[in-house]
Each structure stands twice: as structure tokens, then as C-alpha cells.
Design a protein around this motif. Structure first.
Motif, PDB file in Angstrom:
ATOM      1  N   GLN A  56      21.379   3.693   1.423  1.00 61.29           N
ATOM      2  CA  GLN A  56      21.431   4.928   0.682  1.00 61.29           C
ATOM      3  C   GLN A  56      22.135   4.705  -0.659  1.00 61.29           C
ATOM      4  N   SER A  57      21.670   5.442  -1.665  1.00 65.07           N
ATOM      5  CA  SER A  57      22.313   5.358  -2.975  1.00 65.07           C
ATOM      6  C   SER A  57      23.679   6.034  -2.930  1.00 65.07           C
ATOM      7  N   PRO A  58      24.602   5.670  -3.811  1.00 66.12           N
ATOM      8  CA  PRO A  58      25.909   6.346  -3.854  1.00 66.12           C
ATOM      9  C   PRO A  58      25.773   7.847  -4.047  1.00 66.12           C
ATOM     10  N   ALA A  59      24.788   8.269  -4.860  1.00 65.50           N
ATOM     11  CA  ALA A  59      24.629   9.700  -5.091  1.00 65.50           C
ATOM     12  C   ALA A  59      24.249  10.423  -3.809  1.00 65.50           C
ATOM     13  N   ALA A  60      23.420   9.806  -2.944  1.00 64.08           N
ATOM     14  CA  ALA A  60      23.032  10.437  -1.688  1.00 64.08           C
ATOM     15  C   ALA A  60      24.217  10.604  -0.755  1.00 64.08           C
ATOM     16  N   ARG A  61      25.282   9.781  -0.962  1.00 62.14           N
ATOM     17  CA  ARG A  61      26.486   9.889  -0.125  1.00 62.14           C
ATOM     18  C   ARG A  61      27.594  10.680  -0.801  1.00 62.14           C
ATOM     19  N   GLY A  62      27.261  11.287  -1.968  1.00 65.18           N
ATOM     20  CA  GLY A  62      28.261  12.088  -2.682  1.00 65.18           C
ATOM     21  C   GLY A  62      29.264  11.275  -3.448  1.00 65.18           C
ATOM     22  N   LEU A  63      28.956  10.036  -3.820  1.00 66.01           N
ATOM     23  CA  LEU A  63      29.851   9.155  -4.547  1.00 66.01           C
ATOM     24  C   LEU A  63      29.379   8.985  -5.973  1.00 66.01           C
ATOM     25  N   ASP A  64      30.219   8.372  -6.752  1.00 63.92           N
ATOM     26  CA  ASP A  64      29.846   8.070  -8.128  1.00 63.92           C
ATOM     27  C   ASP A  64      28.729   7.047  -8.148  1.00 63.92           C
ATOM     28  N   ASP A  65      27.983   7.078  -9.240  1.00 59.14           N
ATOM     29  CA  ASP A  65      26.856   6.160  -9.333  1.00 59.14           C
ATOM     30  C   ASP A  65      27.294   4.705  -9.286  1.00 59.14           C
ATOM     31  N   GLY A  66      28.508   4.419  -9.697  1.00 64.10           N
ATOM     32  CA  GLY A  66      28.966   3.019  -9.712  1.00 64.10           C
ATOM     33  C   GLY A  66      29.600   2.576  -8.428  1.00 64.10           C
ATOM     34  N   ALA A  67      29.657   3.452  -7.431  1.00 64.66           N
ATOM     35  CA  ALA A  67      30.301   3.083  -6.172  1.00 64.66           C
ATOM     36  C   ALA A  67      29.483   2.034  -5.440  1.00 64.66           C
ATOM     37  N   ASP A  68      30.218   1.269  -4.649  1.00 65.67           N
ATOM     38  CA  ASP A  68      29.550   0.236  -3.860  1.00 65.67           C
ATOM     39  C   ASP A  68      28.815   0.865  -2.683  1.00 65.67           C
ATOM     40  N   GLY A  69      27.737   0.276  -2.312  1.00 64.92           N
ATOM     41  CA  GLY A  69      26.973   0.712  -1.139  1.00 64.92           C
ATOM     42  C   GLY A  69      26.452  -0.492  -0.390  1.00 64.92           C
ATOM     43  N   SER A  70      26.371  -0.376   0.870  1.00 66.98           N
ATOM     44  CA  SER A  70      25.906  -1.493   1.692  1.00 66.98           C
ATOM     45  C   SER A  70      24.723  -1.036   2.533  1.00 66.98           C
ATOM     46  N   ALA A  71      23.871  -1.987   2.834  1.00 69.99           N
ATOM     47  CA  ALA A  71      22.717  -1.699   3.681  1.00 69.99           C
ATOM     48  C   ALA A  71      23.132  -1.736   5.138  1.00 69.99           C
ATOM     49  N   LEU A  72      22.416  -1.002   5.945  1.00 66.50           N
ATOM     50  CA  LEU A  72      22.717  -1.003   7.368  1.00 66.50           C
ATOM     51  C   LEU A  72      21.412  -0.967   8.170  1.00 66.50           C
ATOM     52  N   THR A  73      21.510  -1.440   9.364  1.00 68.04           N
ATOM     53  CA  THR A  73      20.388  -1.432  10.301  1.00 68.04           C
ATOM     54  C   THR A  73      20.611  -0.327  11.319  1.00 68.04           C
ATOM     55  N   LEU A  74      19.586   0.530  11.496  1.00 65.37           N
ATOM     56  CA  LEU A  74      19.697   1.648  12.420  1.00 65.37           C
ATOM     57  C   LEU A  74      18.633   1.496  13.502  1.00 65.37           C
ATOM     58  N   TRP A  75      19.088   1.454  14.741  1.00 62.54           N
ATOM     59  CA  TRP A  75      18.176   1.358  15.887  1.00 62.54           C
ATOM     60  C   TRP A  75      17.889   2.757  16.426  1.00 62.54           C
ATOM     61  N   ARG A  76      16.626   3.007  16.736  1.00 64.66           N
ATOM     62  CA  ARG A  76      16.236   4.314  17.248  1.00 64.66           C
ATOM     63  C   ARG A  76      15.389   4.157  18.506  1.00 64.66           C
ATOM     64  N   ALA A  77      15.630   5.038  19.464  1.00 59.88           N
ATOM     65  CA  ALA A  77      14.761   5.199  20.640  1.00 59.88           C
ATOM     66  C   ALA A  77      14.646   6.699  20.865  1.00 59.88           C
ATOM     67  N   GLN A  78      13.461   7.277  20.610  1.00 60.39           N
ATOM     68  CA  GLN A  78      13.356   8.723  20.645  1.00 60.39           C
ATOM     69  C   GLN A  78      11.952   9.169  21.052  1.00 60.39           C
ATOM     70  N   ALA A  79      11.896  10.395  21.532  1.00 57.94           N
ATOM     71  CA  ALA A  79      10.623  11.051  21.852  1.00 57.94           C
ATOM     72  C   ALA A  79      10.392  12.157  20.827  1.00 57.94           C
ATOM     73  N   THR A  80       9.134  12.323  20.441  1.00 60.76           N
ATOM     74  CA  THR A  80       8.775  13.344  19.459  1.00 60.76           C
ATOM     75  C   THR A  80       7.824  14.346  20.105  1.00 60.76           C
TER      76      THR A  80
END
Length: 519
Positions: free
Chosen positions: A137-161
Motif C-alpha cells: 500500500q502507498s503511504p497515502a493509503a495508510r494516512g502517512l506522508d508521501d515520503g514515508a517508508d512502506g513495505s510489501a507484505l504477503t497476505l494469505w486468504r482462505a474464504q467462501a464467497t
């Protein structure tokens, strides 16, 4: 001063779940009430002006009533009334092997599959998924300044729709009705093709019998004229007759042989057509010559109108009209909101090992993109055009239905008139045959006495051949007209075994449909 007790996050989550569930139940009940507000118009079969009695029916017989499709009634093996085993075998073979009939059965199976597809829209659609996503996610999407650091993450999902369209105004139900009526139309068209195939086999078979009778007539004529030529040749050699008389005898023989070959050509074409109707290649099909005998079957003109009601083309036209009416409802529903309920329930975790822990559970109620309740405000007139098109299509099917009914009455009148006039014509023609034969006999006597010339004898023989050929053709026309009347009335009039096609499951395939119809 009292201190506020710390709250348990898990208790808060459970309370939120119960509150959301209650709201969901209330919303669902409200939507089910709205679902009863259908905007579909009620279907009523249009009235058709039909005569109360056939013009060609017997005087005083007025038992006919306006036709209504009764496609569920059985037709019976009507062709067996002719008492011809060869015809029975040919019709049975055509019902098993005709490729056009197989194609119609496949079209019927497709239409029934579309009914199941339409009905599936009335049920919730449930799916399941499992897998990881890699996102940053971009820093802006997390409510941070544009110059803030951001890291990638892996999200595992198991769900029914789950997704479900609430049929608020009957759009989905109208789609099911349209598909059902279309399948019923396909079934009626299948029956119509079946009846047409049976009639075509019978009429082609009788045409072959007529040509065989003509061929036998020409064979005897050729034999007689060959004998006459030999006699004329001997008399010419002896000087008793002139070369002109010999030439005339040769001309008559060659003319009869040529006409005989023409009949052979027509018979070959008819035999090839019959082979195709029975699902065989012409090279693999041969029917032994058998001259047509006089058909003694009489189709009673005073039949109850239920026979006309069973015409499959009328049933097909009526079902097409019902389907068009349902499509008008679908077009009308486009002016009203559509509500799609969606949701997802499962687990999300950044570590695969923690995926199925209770704390990693998650859910989403409502669409992931857009809104649940949708209504187009401005579409440039697309909905209005769609409604006008659906209404115009319905009016077209109404006109086609009425014309089909009127055409059915015309066909019955045509065949009744044909049988009545052919009976009189055959009787008159038989008298002409007897008179021509007597004239030929007298001309032969007078020729031997020297009172008339050979030309008079030839003319008398030609007249006999012509009158007998016409008589043979009239017998063939009477047989085909009897078949045509039975076809115009929608099938046989005898009590037959119950029909099994309508009782087939909706997932029946072409082979099952053909087996049910043939057995």
C-alpha cells in the motif's frame, strides 16, 4: 470516580457480528417483501377468429370449435392405417436414423439446458478460494506522508464467497419463464418436424408406388408395340404395307421406350429422396418395385376439433408468443432497481501457519466494488428502446400465431377438397379408361377389316395409354392427399399410447429424446 473497565476485543467483535447479523436478517425480510412486487404483465392467449365448421365438411356437421393447442395429447402411429408393412418399416427407420430429427432433438436438449441455467439464477452462487496475495500500500493509503517508508507484505486468504440477486421486480422469474416457454416451443417444433418426416416418408413411398405402376404400364405398352413392330416389319417385307406405316410403328415404340426411361429417372430421384429421409446413403438403399394399389383409407371429415388443436406448429407459435411476453417483463424490470447481495467469509493472515486461527477470521458484507442496490439514471434511451423492441417482438409473435391457426384451417380445407374432388375425378377417369379401351378394341377390328387406317389405330392406342396413366396418377394423388389430410389434422385420430417426451427429465439428451419418441 469509577474507572472504566477495559473491554475485550473479542467480545466487541462478537457483539458486532450479532448486530450485523440482526441487521442482515431485517434487510433480507424487507427485500423478500419487495420481491413480491413483480412488474410482469399477465400472459393471456390472444383470441383468434376461426370458423365453427369446415366448408368441406359434411352438411350439418358443426361440431368444430375454435382451436387451442393440446400438444400433450398423443399422436399415434397413424401411418399403420394404410396396412402396408413396408411403409411401417420405412417410417420406423426414419424415426431412428433421420439426421434432421436428430438435430431437432439436440436443439430441444439445448433449450432444456438453458432452462436449468435460468433457474440457477434464482439460487445463491457460492464459491471458495485459497491462496496468497503480495501487496504494498502507498503511504497515502495508510494516512502517512508521501515520503514515508512502506513495505510489501504477503497476505494469505482462505474464504467462501456468496452472491445472490434478490428478485425485487420479477426479472429473474421472467427469465426462467422465457427459457421455459422457449424449451416448450422447441419441443413443439420437434414434434412438428417428426410429423412432417412421417408424412414425407409416406408421401414419397406412395409416389414410388405410383411411378412403379406407371413403369408397369409402359412396360406392357413397350411389349405390345414391339410385337406390333415385328408384325409390321414382316408385312413390309412381304410388301403388304408401305414404309410410312413401318416408320410410324417404329416411332410409337421409340416414344414408349423414351417415356418409360423418363419414369425410371423420376423413380430414381424419388428413391434417393426416400433414402435420405430414412438416414441412408442412396447407394446403400434400394426399394423393390411394387405398383401402387388403390388406397381405401378414408379420413372422416367430421373429426372432433381436438385433432386440429394438436397441431404442433400451432403449439410452437403459441409458446413463442408466451416467451416473447416474458421478455417484455424482463425489459420492464430494467426500469427498476436491482439488488445484489454479496459476501465473503474466511480467514486472512500474513503467515500461512496462522491462517486458520480464530483471531484471523474476516468477513465482508456487500459488494467489493460498487453498490448493492443499482439503478441506471440516464442511459441515452437504451431501456426504452429495449422495451419497445420486446413489445414489437411480442406483437410479431401474436400475428404469427394467428396466421398459423388460419393456415391450419386452410390446409385442412385444401386436403378435404382434394380428396372429395379426386374421388369424383377418379370415378370419371375410370370411365374414360374403359371407353378408351373399347375404342382401341374397335379400331383394331376395323383396321383388320380395312375400314380405318393404321393412324387411327395408333391414336386409339395412345389414348388408352394416356387415360391409364392419368388414372394411375390420380390414385397416387389420392394416397398423398390422405396423408396430407392426416398431417393437416395434426396426426392420427385413433387412441394411441401415452406420450413420453414431456415426462423426460430436463437434462435429457438428444438420444434419450429420440428413444422416448420412437418407443
Amino acid at each position: 470516580m469509577s474507572q472504566r473497565r477495559p473491554t475485550d476485543p473479542e467480545q466487541d467483535m462478537n457483539a458486532f457480528d450479532l448486530s450485523a447479523l440482526r441487521r442482515g436478517v431485517v434487510l433480507s425480510v424487507s427485500l423478500l417483501v419487495l420481491a413480491g412486487c413483480s412488474v410482469m404483465q399477465t400472459y393471456e392467449r390472444p383470441a383468434v377468429d376461426t370458423p365453427q365448421a369446415f366448408k368441406e365438411a359434411a352438411a350439418g356437421n358443426s361440431d368444430w370449435k375454435p382451436a387451442q393447442p393440446s400438444e400433450d395429447q398423443a399422436r399415434g402411429e397413424w401411418w399403420t392405417v394404410f396396412g402396408d408393412d413396408r411403409l411401417n418399416t420405412l417410417v420406423a427407420r426414419a424415426m431412428d436414423a433421420n439426421q434432421d430429427l436428430k438435430a431437432a432433438a439436440a436443439r430441444l436438449a439445448q433449450a432444456r439446458a438453458l432452462v436449468r441455467d435460468a433457474r440457477s439464477q434464482q439460487s445463491p452462487q457460492v464459491g471458495a478460494g485459497f491462496g496468497p496475495t503480495r501487496q504494498r500500500q502507498s503511504p497515502a493509503a495508510r494516512g502517512l506522508d508521501d515520503g514515508a517508508d512502506g513495505s510489501a507484505l504477503t497476505l494469505w486468504r482462505a474464504q467462501a464467497t456468496v452472491s445472490y440477486e434478490v428478485d425485487l421486480f420479477g426479472r429473474v422469474a421472467a427469465g426462467v419463464d422465457a427459457a421455459t416457454f422457449t424449451a416448450q416451443q422447441r419441443e413443439a417444433l420437434f414434434r412438428s418436424l417428426q410429423l412432417a418426416l412421417q408424412a414425407d416418408v409416406a408421401q414419397t413411398y406412395f409416389l414410388l408406388g405410383e411411378l412403379d405402376a406407371e413403369q408397369a404400364l409402359y412396360a406392357s405398352t413397350v411389349t405390345l408395340r414391339a410385337d406390333a413392330l415385328r408384325l409390321m416389319q414382316r408385312r413390309y417385307d412381304e410388301g403388304d404395307v408401305s414404309e410410312l406405316e413401318l416408320a410410324r410403328a417404329k416411332t410409337e415404340l421409340a416414344s414408349a421406350q423414351s417415356e418409360s426411361l423418363g419414369v425410371s429417372r423420376r423413380r430414381a430421384s424419388a428413391e434417393h429422396a426416400l433414402a435420405l429421409l430414412t438416414g441412408r446413403a442412396p447407394a446403400d438403399f434400394a426399394l423393390e418395385a411394387r405398383p401402387l394399389q388403390a388406397v381405401t383409407v378414408t379420413v372422416p371429415p367430421g373429426l372432433p376439433s381436438a385433432l386440429l388443436e394438436r397441431r404442433p406448429d400451432i403449439a410452437a407459435a403459441e409458446r413463442a408468443m408466451a416467451a416473447a411476453n416474458a421478455r417484455v417483463g424482463i425489459a420492464q424490470a430494467a426500469w427498476f432497481p436491482r439488488l445484489n447481495l454479496t459476501g465473503a467469509l474466511g480467514y486472512e493472515s500474513s503467515e500461512l501457519g496462522n491462517l486458520f486461527q480464530w483471531s484471523t477470521r474476516s468477513f465482508v458484507l456487500g459488494p467489493l466494488v460498487g453498490t448493492a442496490l443499482t439503478l441506471p439514471i440516464f442511459d441515452g434511451g437504451a431501456r426504452e428502446a429495449g422495451l419497445e423492441r420486446a413489445r414489437a417482438a411480442y406483437e410479431e409473435d401474436v400475428a404469427h400465431y394467428r396466421q398459423t391457426v388460419l393456415n391450419a384451417f386452410r390446409e385442412v380445407e385444401d386436403q378435404l377438397a382434394a380428396l372429395r374432388i379426386l374421388a369424383q375425378q377418379t370415378q370419371t377417369q375410370n370411365e374414360a379408361v374403359r371407353a378408351a379401351a373399347r375404342a382401341a378394341e374397335l379400331s383394331q377390328i376395323r383396321y383388320r377389316e380395312g375400314s380405318v387406317s393404321q393412324l387411327d389405330v395408333i391414336d386409339a392406342d395412345r389414348s388408352v395409354l394416356l387415360q391409364r396413366r392419368v388414372a394411375t396418377q390420380l390414385e397416387g394423388e389420392r394416397a398423398r392427399a390422405a396423408v396430407g389430410l392426416i398431417r393437416a389434422l395434426g396426426g392420427g385420430w385413433a387412441q394411441a399410447a401415452p406420450d413420453t417426451t414431456s415426462a423426460l427429465p430436463s437434462d435429457a439428451g438428444p438420444d434419450q429424446i429420440l428413444h422416448a419418441r420412437n418407443h
